[in-house]
Design a protein around this motif. Structure first.
Motif, short mmCIF file in Angstrom:
data_model
loop_
_atom_site.label_atom_id
_atom_site.label_comp_id
_atom_site.label_asym_id
_atom_site.label_seq_id
_atom_site.Cartn_x
_atom_site.Cartn_y
_atom_site.Cartn_z
N VAL A 18 5.84 14.25 -10.76
CA VAL A 18 6.79 13.16 -11.02
C VAL A 18 6.17 11.84 -10.56
O VAL A 18 5.17 11.81 -9.85
CB VAL A 18 8.12 13.40 -10.27
N ASP A 19 6.78 10.74 -10.99
CA ASP A 19 6.38 9.41 -10.54
C ASP A 19 7.27 8.96 -9.40
O ASP A 19 8.51 8.95 -9.52
CB ASP A 19 6.47 8.40 -11.70
N LEU A 20 6.67 8.57 -8.29
CA LEU A 20 7.39 8.10 -7.12
C LEU A 20 6.75 6.83 -6.58
O LEU A 20 5.57 6.57 -6.85
CB LEU A 20 7.37 9.18 -6.01
N PRO A 21 7.48 6.03 -5.82
CA PRO A 21 6.87 4.84 -5.22
C PRO A 21 5.80 5.24 -4.20
O PRO A 21 5.92 6.28 -3.53
CB PRO A 21 8.05 4.16 -4.52
N VAL A 22 4.77 4.43 -4.09
CA VAL A 22 3.77 4.64 -3.05
C VAL A 22 4.45 4.44 -1.69
O VAL A 22 5.15 3.45 -1.48
CB VAL A 22 2.60 3.65 -3.20
N PRO A 23 4.31 5.38 -0.77
CA PRO A 23 4.98 5.23 0.53
C PRO A 23 4.41 4.07 1.33
O PRO A 23 3.22 3.74 1.21
CB PRO A 23 4.70 6.57 1.23
N LYS A 24 5.25 3.45 2.13
CA LYS A 24 4.81 2.40 3.03
C LYS A 24 4.60 3.01 4.41
O LYS A 24 5.51 3.67 4.94
CB LYS A 24 5.85 1.29 3.11
N PRO A 25 3.44 2.82 5.01
CA PRO A 25 3.21 3.40 6.33
C PRO A 25 4.11 2.76 7.37
O PRO A 25 4.21 1.54 7.46
CB PRO A 25 1.74 3.10 6.60
N GLY A 26 4.79 3.58 8.14
CA GLY A 26 5.67 3.08 9.19
C GLY A 26 4.91 2.83 10.47
O GLY A 26 3.67 2.95 10.52
N PRO A 27 5.60 2.52 11.54
CA PRO A 27 4.95 2.29 12.83
C PRO A 27 4.12 3.51 13.26
O PRO A 27 4.59 4.64 13.19
CB PRO A 27 6.13 2.08 13.78
N GLY A 28 2.88 3.26 13.62
CA GLY A 28 2.01 4.33 14.07
C GLY A 28 1.43 5.19 12.97
O GLY A 28 0.83 6.23 13.24
N GLN A 29 1.57 4.75 11.71
CA GLN A 29 1.09 5.55 10.59
C GLN A 29 -0.05 4.87 9.84
O GLN A 29 -0.24 3.64 9.92
CB GLN A 29 2.22 5.81 9.60
N LEU A 30 -0.79 5.69 9.11
CA LEU A 30 -1.82 5.23 8.18
C LEU A 30 -1.43 5.64 6.76
O LEU A 30 -0.83 6.70 6.57
CB LEU A 30 -3.17 5.85 8.51
N LEU A 31 -1.77 4.82 5.79
CA LEU A 31 -1.62 5.19 4.39
C LEU A 31 -2.95 5.76 3.92
O LEU A 31 -4.00 5.13 4.09
CB LEU A 31 -1.23 3.99 3.54
N ILE A 32 -2.90 6.96 3.34
CA ILE A 32 -4.10 7.64 2.87
C ILE A 32 -4.09 7.72 1.35
O ILE A 32 -3.10 8.16 0.76
CB ILE A 32 -4.19 9.08 3.43
N LYS A 33 -5.17 7.25 0.72
CA LYS A 33 -5.38 7.50 -0.71
C LYS A 33 -5.99 8.89 -0.82
O LYS A 33 -7.10 9.14 -0.35
CB LYS A 33 -6.32 6.46 -1.31
N VAL A 34 -5.25 9.82 -1.41
CA VAL A 34 -5.60 11.24 -1.35
C VAL A 34 -6.71 11.57 -2.35
O VAL A 34 -6.59 11.28 -3.54
CB VAL A 34 -4.37 12.12 -1.61
N ARG A 35 -7.76 12.17 -1.84
CA ARG A 35 -8.82 12.71 -2.71
C ARG A 35 -8.49 14.14 -3.11
O ARG A 35 -8.62 14.53 -4.26
CB ARG A 35 -10.16 12.68 -1.98
#
Length: 323
Positions: A18-35
């Motif tokens: 499905v199509d979903l919004p790209v998550p926004k990293p919260g406090p203490g998080q990293l956003l990972i572009k998944v390989r």
């Protein structure tokens, strides 16, 4: 972004991209572009409605490899573009996932970034249960149930490096061969022989048992434990309600531990990830230990990946290649 959810509870056919919004990293998080993302038994249970994610995220997936794509509040490192692996409570079957910074580690040297997508969850599971809880030591006897699975193939290699005497159960002749090649001293085809009888014939008394079966093996595992032995249960493939001979356990001064990596606190997971990478990454870099990868699938082939992992002849890890 593209992501995979289960449209209802059931077989692999309920999995949908499905199509979903790209998550926004919260406090203490990293956003990972998944390989790539690893496919695990826990994902199968979630699809079946038996293992709900603790954070309520409908997107499946417990482990990924990829590149850092963004930082949440309070996080400044590692830099954008750094190749990493991440342990997540959910959300791995997607093009992007937000992960707690403490559960992100540098991608291991010596391993292709796609193959690295199937390492951190099994490695952390094995290290935390076999060595941190199970306290496996050189010269001890280790019984592993399911030696040809993703967890099993990693556990065999690490127990071999640790200098343990290893027995394992598998379900086919092809799995017997792979288990021997990965370091098992004694391999038992449980479809043809009772493992407790074979162990007794060889004088093999386990100091530690790692079990993915659960109820169906509970009594049998306790009965064969050595004095001071440890039984660590990490799966329920053989059911949830079993009978345990407590008197036998008391006499042996044994212990039974039941653990779930997904249910642990963020602090516990951070500690496990750091201990795992400190111990395992040098072994991967040197080629002493290697991931056993069965197949790579495109994200749209997620149903085929789940069918593969449920095949009785399945060996090693299934991967979803995302980018």
């Amino acid at each position: 972004m593209r992501a995979v959810i289960a449209d209802g509870k059931g077989g692999p056919e309920v999995l949908k991209v499905v199509d979903l919004p790209v998550p926004k990293p919260g406090p203490g998080q990293l956003l990972i572009k998944v390989r790539a993302a690893g496919v695990n038994r826990a994902d199968v249970m979630q699809r079946q409605g038996l293992y709900d994610p603790p954070d309520g995220n409908a997107v499946l997936g417990l482990e990924v490899s990829g590149e850092v794509a963004g930082h949440g509040p309070g996080v400044t490192a590692p830099p954008i573009g750094t190749k990493v692996v991440a342990l997540v409570a959910s959300g791995g079957y997607s093009e992007y996932v937000a992960a707690p910074a403490g559960q992100v580690a540098p991608a291991p040297e010596g391993v292709d970034l796609v193959d690295a997508g199937g390492i951190i969850e099994v490695a952390a599971t094995v290290w935390s249960n076999v060595f941190m809880i199970g306290q496996l030591q050189k010269g001890q006897s280790f019984l592993l149930h399911g030696g040809a699975s993703g967890i099993g193939t990693m556990a065999l290699q690490l127990a071999r490096v640790a200098g343990a005497r290893i027995a394992t159960t598998v379900g086919s002749d092809s799995k017997v061969k792979i288990a021997r090649a990965l370091g098992a001293d004694l391999v038992i085809n449980y479809r043809e022989e009772a493992f407790e009888e074979v162990l007794a014939d060889h004088g093999f008394v386990p100091d530690l048992i790692l079990d993915v079966v659960g109820a169906a093996y509970l009594r049998r595992n306790v009965e064969i434990l050595g004095v001071g032995g440890r039984l660590v249960v990490i799966g329920l493939q053989g059911g949830q309600l079993g009978e345990m001979p407590i008197g036998n356990l008391l006499y042996k001064q044994g212990s039974v531990h039941a653990t779930s990596l997904r249910a642990r606190t963020l602090e516990e997971k951070r500690s496990i990830v750091r201990a795992t990478t400190d111990a395992l990454w040098p072994l991967l870099a040197s080629g002493t230990v290697r991931p056993v990868i069965a197949h790579r699938h495109r994200l749209a082939e997620v149903s085929e990946a789940h069918r593969a992992i449920e095949d009785p002849e399945h060996i090693g890890k299934e991967l979803l290649v995302v980018h």
